[in-house]
Scaffold this motif. Structure first.
Motif, short mmCIF file in Angstrom:
data_model
loop_
_atom_site.label_atom_id
_atom_site.label_comp_id
_atom_site.label_asym_id
_atom_site.label_seq_id
_atom_site.Cartn_x
_atom_site.Cartn_y
_atom_site.Cartn_z
N THR A 100 0.93 5.59 0.49
CA THR A 100 0.16 6.83 0.93
C THR A 100 0.17 7.80 -0.27
O THR A 100 0.65 7.48 -1.40
CB THR A 100 1.08 7.51 1.84
OG1 THR A 100 2.29 7.97 1.45
CG2 THR A 100 1.18 6.70 3.26
N LYS A 108 0.69 -1.22 0.10
CA LYS A 108 -0.14 -0.11 -0.02
C LYS A 108 0.96 1.23 0.23
O LYS A 108 1.99 1.22 0.70
CB LYS A 108 -0.93 0.00 1.35
CG LYS A 108 -1.61 -1.20 1.58
CD LYS A 108 -2.63 -1.38 0.46
CE LYS A 108 -3.59 -2.73 0.74
NZ LYS A 108 -3.30 -4.04 -0.18
N ARG A 166 -7.17 8.39 6.29
CA ARG A 166 -6.16 8.21 5.46
C ARG A 166 -6.46 7.81 4.15
O ARG A 166 -7.31 6.88 3.87
CB ARG A 166 -5.17 7.25 5.96
CG ARG A 166 -4.61 7.62 7.35
CD ARG A 166 -3.57 6.88 7.68
NE ARG A 166 -2.54 6.86 6.73
CZ ARG A 166 -1.34 6.07 7.01
NH1 ARG A 166 -0.99 5.30 8.00
NH2 ARG A 166 -0.56 6.04 5.93
N LEU A 200 -5.34 5.57 1.01
CA LEU A 200 -4.22 4.72 0.54
C LEU A 200 -4.69 4.30 -0.90
O LEU A 200 -5.65 4.12 -1.45
CB LEU A 200 -4.07 3.52 1.63
CG LEU A 200 -4.10 4.13 2.98
CD1 LEU A 200 -4.22 2.79 4.06
CD2 LEU A 200 -2.59 4.55 3.06
#
Length: 63
Positions: free
Chosen positions: A7, A5, A39, A41
């Motif tokens: 960011t 993953k 967040r 992702l």
């Protein structure tokens, strides 16, 4: 462990664009992403598939 993953910062570096560009693309639903709470992702596998799709769209438009 499975799929890696990224960011927003990570996908910006991966694509060679500014993080603000990635935020804009997320807001306009132009790039596949998911959220975990606040967040944002990205799955590397999904981004790679999206890149291939973008390349084929660009090639088709050139015909």
């Amino acid at each position: 462990m499975g799929n890696k993953k990224l960011t927003v910062q990570g996908v910006a570096e991966y694509l060679g664009v500014h993080p603000d560009t990635v935020y804009t693309m997320v807001r306009e639903k132009e790039i596949p992403h998911f959220r975990v709470r606040r967040r944002i992702l990205f799955s590397v596998e999904t981004i790679d598939a999206w890149i291939r799709d973008q390349e084929s769209i660009t090639c088709q438009e050139a015909i």
